[in-house]
Design an enzyme around this catalytic site. Structure first.
Site, mmCIF file in Angstrom:
data_model
loop_
_atom_site.group_PDB
_atom_site.id
_atom_site.type_symbol
_atom_site.label_atom_id
_atom_site.label_comp_id
_atom_site.label_asym_id
_atom_site.label_seq_id
_atom_site.Cartn_x
_atom_site.Cartn_y
_atom_site.Cartn_z
ATOM 1 N N THR A 123 9.793 40.364 79.725
ATOM 2 C CA THR A 123 9.402 39.521 78.591
ATOM 3 C C THR A 123 9.838 40.126 77.253
ATOM 4 O O THR A 123 9.981 41.349 77.140
ATOM 5 C CB THR A 123 7.859 39.350 78.607
ATOM 6 O OG1 THR A 123 7.437 38.811 77.371
ATOM 7 C CG2 THR A 123 7.136 40.678 78.790
ATOM 8 N N ASP A 124 9.975 39.260 76.248
ATOM 9 C CA ASP A 124 10.263 39.754 74.894
ATOM 10 C C ASP A 124 9.040 40.450 74.297
ATOM 11 O O ASP A 124 9.138 41.138 73.287
ATOM 12 C CB ASP A 124 10.732 38.602 73.980
ATOM 13 C CG ASP A 124 9.727 37.462 73.846
ATOM 14 O OD1 ASP A 124 8.666 37.494 74.505
ATOM 15 O OD2 ASP A 124 9.999 36.530 73.056
ATOM 16 N N GLU A 125 7.858 40.265 74.939
ATOM 17 C CA GLU A 125 6.623 40.828 74.365
ATOM 18 C C GLU A 125 6.608 42.356 74.400
ATOM 19 O O GLU A 125 5.816 42.986 73.702
ATOM 20 C CB GLU A 125 5.391 40.251 75.078
ATOM 21 C CG GLU A 125 5.394 38.737 75.011
ATOM 22 C CD GLU A 125 4.092 38.072 75.435
ATOM 23 O OE1 GLU A 125 3.033 38.713 75.376
ATOM 24 O OE2 GLU A 125 4.157 36.893 75.813
ATOM 25 N N TYR A 150 -1.025 43.301 78.855
ATOM 26 C CA TYR A 150 0.063 42.607 79.582
ATOM 27 C C TYR A 150 1.418 43.203 79.190
ATOM 28 O O TYR A 150 2.191 43.636 80.055
ATOM 29 C CB TYR A 150 0.040 41.099 79.277
ATOM 30 C CG TYR A 150 1.321 40.393 79.663
ATOM 31 C CD1 TYR A 150 1.717 40.305 81.001
ATOM 32 C CD2 TYR A 150 2.166 39.819 78.702
ATOM 33 C CE1 TYR A 150 2.906 39.671 81.370
ATOM 34 C CE2 TYR A 150 3.347 39.185 79.059
ATOM 35 C CZ TYR A 150 3.708 39.113 80.392
ATOM 36 O OH TYR A 150 4.891 38.493 80.749
ATOM 37 N N LYS A 154 4.208 45.358 81.396
ATOM 38 C CA LYS A 154 5.598 44.919 81.612
ATOM 39 C C LYS A 154 6.571 45.970 81.070
ATOM 40 O O LYS A 154 7.620 46.222 81.666
ATOM 41 C CB LYS A 154 5.845 43.567 80.922
ATOM 42 C CG LYS A 154 5.124 42.390 81.532
ATOM 43 C CD LYS A 154 5.522 42.065 82.967
ATOM 44 C CE LYS A 154 6.903 41.480 83.097
ATOM 45 N NZ LYS A 154 7.179 41.037 84.501
HETATM 46 P P1 NAD Z 1 2.878 32.946 86.943
HETATM 47 O O1 NAD Z 1 1.630 33.631 86.550
HETATM 48 O O2 NAD Z 1 2.954 31.454 86.888
HETATM 49 O O3 NAD Z 1 3.263 33.353 88.450
HETATM 50 C C1 NAD Z 1 3.166 34.640 88.949
HETATM 51 C C2 NAD Z 1 3.348 34.579 90.462
HETATM 52 O O4 NAD Z 1 3.256 35.922 90.974
HETATM 53 C C3 NAD Z 1 2.263 33.765 91.177
HETATM 54 O O5 NAD Z 1 2.837 32.927 92.146
HETATM 55 C C4 NAD Z 1 1.378 34.828 91.823
HETATM 56 O O6 NAD Z 1 0.734 34.394 93.015
HETATM 57 C C5 NAD Z 1 2.396 35.925 92.099
HETATM 58 N N1 NAD Z 1 1.769 37.263 92.202
HETATM 59 C C6 NAD Z 1 0.892 37.818 91.331
HETATM 60 N N2 NAD Z 1 0.530 39.034 91.765
HETATM 61 C C7 NAD Z 1 1.206 39.265 92.931
HETATM 62 C C8 NAD Z 1 1.270 40.335 93.845
HETATM 63 N N3 NAD Z 1 0.539 41.441 93.660
HETATM 64 N N4 NAD Z 1 2.086 40.239 94.910
HETATM 65 C C9 NAD Z 1 2.820 39.115 95.122
HETATM 66 N N5 NAD Z 1 2.797 38.052 94.298
HETATM 67 C C10 NAD Z 1 1.991 38.126 93.209
HETATM 68 O O7 NAD Z 1 3.988 33.635 86.075
HETATM 69 P P2 NAD Z 1 5.312 33.066 85.414
HETATM 70 O O8 NAD Z 1 4.989 32.476 84.116
HETATM 71 O O9 NAD Z 1 6.054 32.271 86.420
HETATM 72 O O10 NAD Z 1 6.084 34.442 85.137
HETATM 73 C C11 NAD Z 1 6.950 34.997 86.100
HETATM 74 C C12 NAD Z 1 7.551 36.277 85.551
HETATM 75 O O11 NAD Z 1 8.234 36.007 84.329
HETATM 76 C C13 NAD Z 1 6.518 37.358 85.223
HETATM 77 O O12 NAD Z 1 7.055 38.589 85.595
HETATM 78 C C14 NAD Z 1 6.360 37.271 83.711
HETATM 79 O O13 NAD Z 1 5.992 38.507 83.177
HETATM 80 C C15 NAD Z 1 7.762 36.872 83.313
HETATM 81 N N6 NAD Z 1 7.870 36.117 82.051
HETATM 82 C C16 NAD Z 1 7.162 34.956 81.882
HETATM 83 C C17 NAD Z 1 7.308 34.231 80.709
HETATM 84 C C18 NAD Z 1 6.584 32.917 80.498
HETATM 85 O O14 NAD Z 1 6.699 32.342 79.434
HETATM 86 N N7 NAD Z 1 5.858 32.401 81.475
HETATM 87 C C19 NAD Z 1 8.159 34.708 79.702
HETATM 88 C C20 NAD Z 1 8.861 35.900 79.910
HETATM 89 C C21 NAD Z 1 8.702 36.587 81.098
HETATM 90 P P1 TYD Z 2 0.514 31.789 75.518
HETATM 91 O O1 TYD Z 2 0.970 30.468 76.078
HETATM 92 O O2 TYD Z 2 -0.690 32.426 76.089
HETATM 93 O O3 TYD Z 2 1.782 32.749 75.610
HETATM 94 P P2 TYD Z 2 1.995 34.251 74.962
HETATM 95 O O4 TYD Z 2 0.692 34.777 74.513
HETATM 96 O O5 TYD Z 2 2.537 34.995 76.124
HETATM 97 O O6 TYD Z 2 2.972 34.060 73.860
HETATM 98 O O7 TYD Z 2 0.290 31.621 73.967
HETATM 99 C C1 TYD Z 2 1.315 31.133 73.119
HETATM 100 C C2 TYD Z 2 0.775 31.161 71.697
HETATM 101 O O8 TYD Z 2 -0.287 30.194 71.588
HETATM 102 C C3 TYD Z 2 0.156 32.474 71.292
HETATM 103 O O9 TYD Z 2 0.414 32.690 69.899
HETATM 104 C C4 TYD Z 2 -1.330 32.264 71.503
HETATM 105 C C5 TYD Z 2 -1.516 30.806 71.180
HETATM 106 N N1 TYD Z 2 -2.605 30.104 71.901
HETATM 107 C C6 TYD Z 2 -3.515 29.311 71.188
HETATM 108 O O10 TYD Z 2 -3.458 29.184 69.950
HETATM 109 N N2 TYD Z 2 -4.493 28.663 71.896
HETATM 110 C C7 TYD Z 2 -4.621 28.772 73.250
HETATM 111 O O11 TYD Z 2 -5.559 28.183 73.836
HETATM 112 C C8 TYD Z 2 -3.667 29.571 73.965
HETATM 113 C C9 TYD Z 2 -3.759 29.731 75.453
HETATM 114 C C10 TYD Z 2 -2.673 30.214 73.240
#
Ligand code: NAD
Ligand code: TYD
Length: 336
Positions: A123-125, A150, A154
């Site tokens: 992630t960019d975070e 989180y 990561k």
């Molecule tokens: P998500 O939370 O929707 O899905 C995570 C998946 O991992 C789920 O299916 C869960 O069952 C599985 N999982 C969790 N713990 C596990 C374990 N111990 N063993 C096996 N499986 C396990 O997440 P997402 O949004 O699809 O994110 C996927 C990846 O992308 C993550 O690594 C996250 O850090 C990264 N990422 C997400 C975003 C975003 O905006 N969602 C952005 C940048 C990076």
């Molecule tokens: P989120 O979707 O949790 O992603 P991330 O924290 O990984 O960027 O949140 C996106 C942005 O929205 C973040 O600035 C937090 C804000 N947010 C709210 O204002 N209200 C909410 O209920 C949630 C879940 C997030």
């Protein structure tokens, strides 16, 4: 080619599996997922009977199982993680377990089984927070400065991935990607939470002043970027991946949603701010563009509308989720 996808039952992982089987129909995919609260096999109903797709229920922290599953695997795409910042603030320990220990166990098994390419989704975070009204963006040389449990977990996993490359020669790549949106996103994240709350006639919680900026990436653009890294990426490299947005803050984003859904601003509810809330993320993806030809294709306005339409057309998918453990989490996070 045989690919092990971890966390393929989650949001991005399931979109990736659909994308990959469609675009690389001769490849085989093994999806290993623990099915935690956000893992959902309903996301993969359409590929269940595909002979090139196999599901294994398991935890990336179970070394013996991982070693078995890794046999005969050519490439790993590692999505499995605890992914929600607010949950990491409530309960950090599972983030340490899965995101750090789990990643190390996968790396060890990949090394032992001579996997040809281990791609880590990050992630960019990990880069921390940028200032508002500052033209700076994150790039591959930005110093790591994670500020939530989180992002710290990561960041640690990214360092382990690179350490396995430098120390043991494991062929790795990493993508640091911005906020994804699209179908099958668990409705605890801002966009699916807002859209589904609005369909249900509920309010949209806005943290703090709402002037927090994220870089929004449509999930299919992310899948295309991973494809480019898997096929053309240089081993040992990191690529930053972002979308087509230009500093849209949460309020502006949610106002776009309200407009598309025909609602007014009375549905906004300003709530207590997130602890340690990162002010702004922005991603410079020029390295991916110059080296791999990466170019996001999905603009925010069009794909936000498509995303809203998906949640409108798939009420049963998110209603089932919102009726379970979700209620308990929502109470804890947002109170009454
Ligand atoms: P998500 O939370 O929707 O899905 C995570 C998946 O991992 C789920 O299916 C869960 O069952 C599985 N999982 C969790 N713990 C596990 C374990 N111990 N063993 C096996 N499986 C396990 O997440 P997402 O949004 O699809 O994110 C996927 C990846 O992308 C993550 O690594 C996250 O850090 C990264 N990422 C997400 C975003 C975003 O905006 N969602 C952005 C940048 C990076
Ligand atoms: P989120 O979707 O949790 O992603 P991330 O924290 O990984 O960027 O949140 C996106 C942005 O929205 C973040 O600035 C937090 C804000 N947010 C709210 O204002 N209200 C909410 O209920 C949630 C879940 C997030």
């Amino acid at each position: 080619m045989k690919i092990l996808v971890t966390g393929g039952a989650g949001f991005i992982g399931s979109n990736f599996i659909h994308y990959w089987l469609k675009n690389h129909p001769d490849d085989k995919i093994v999806n290993l997922d623990k099915l935690t609260y956000c893992g959902n096999l309903e996301n993969l109903k359409e590929v269940e009977s595909n002979k090139n797709y196999q599901f294994v229920k398991g935890d990336i922290c179970e070394g013996e199982l991982i070693n078995k599953v890794m046999k005969g695997i050519d490439k790993v795409v590692h999505f499995a993680a605890e992914s929600h910042v607010d949950r990491s603030i409530l309960e950090p320990s599972t983030f340490i377990q899965t995101n750090i220990i789990g990643t190390q166990i996968l790396l060890e098994a990949a090394l032992k089984n001579e996997v040809k390419h281990f791609h880590h989704i990050s992630t960019d975070e990990v880069f921390g927070a940028l200032k508002l009204d500052d033209p700076a963006k994150f790039n591959e040389n930005t110093r790591y400065d994670p500020r939530s449990p989180y992002s710290a977990s990561k960041a640690a996993s990214d360092h382990l991935v690179m350490a396995y490359h430098i120390t043991y020669g494991l062929p790795v790549t990493i993508t640091n990607t911005s906020n994804n949106y699209g179908p099958y996103q668990y409705p605890e994240k801002l966009l699916p939470l807002a859209i589904t709350n609005l369909i249900e006639g509920k309010k949209v919680p806005i943290y703090g002043d709402g002037k927090y900026v994220r870089d929004w990436l449509y999930v299919e653009d992310h899948c295309r970027a991973i494809d480019l890294v898997l096929t053309k990426g240089r081993i040992g490299e990191t690529y930053c991946i972002g979308g087509l947005t230009d500093d849209v803050n949460n309020l502006e984003l949610i106002k776009k949603v309200l407009k598309i859904m025909g609602k007014d601003e009375s549905v906004l509810e300003y709530v207590k701010d997130r602890l340690g809330h990162d002010r702004r993320y922005a991603v410079d993806w020029s390295k991916a563009k110059n080296e791999l030809g990466y170019q996001p294709e999905c603009d925010l306005d069009t794909y936000l509308e498509k995303t809203i339409q998906w949640y409108q057309a798939n009420e049963s998918w998110w209603k089932r989720i919102k009726s379970g453990e979700y209620q308990e989490y929502y109470q804890r996070q947002y109170g009454k």
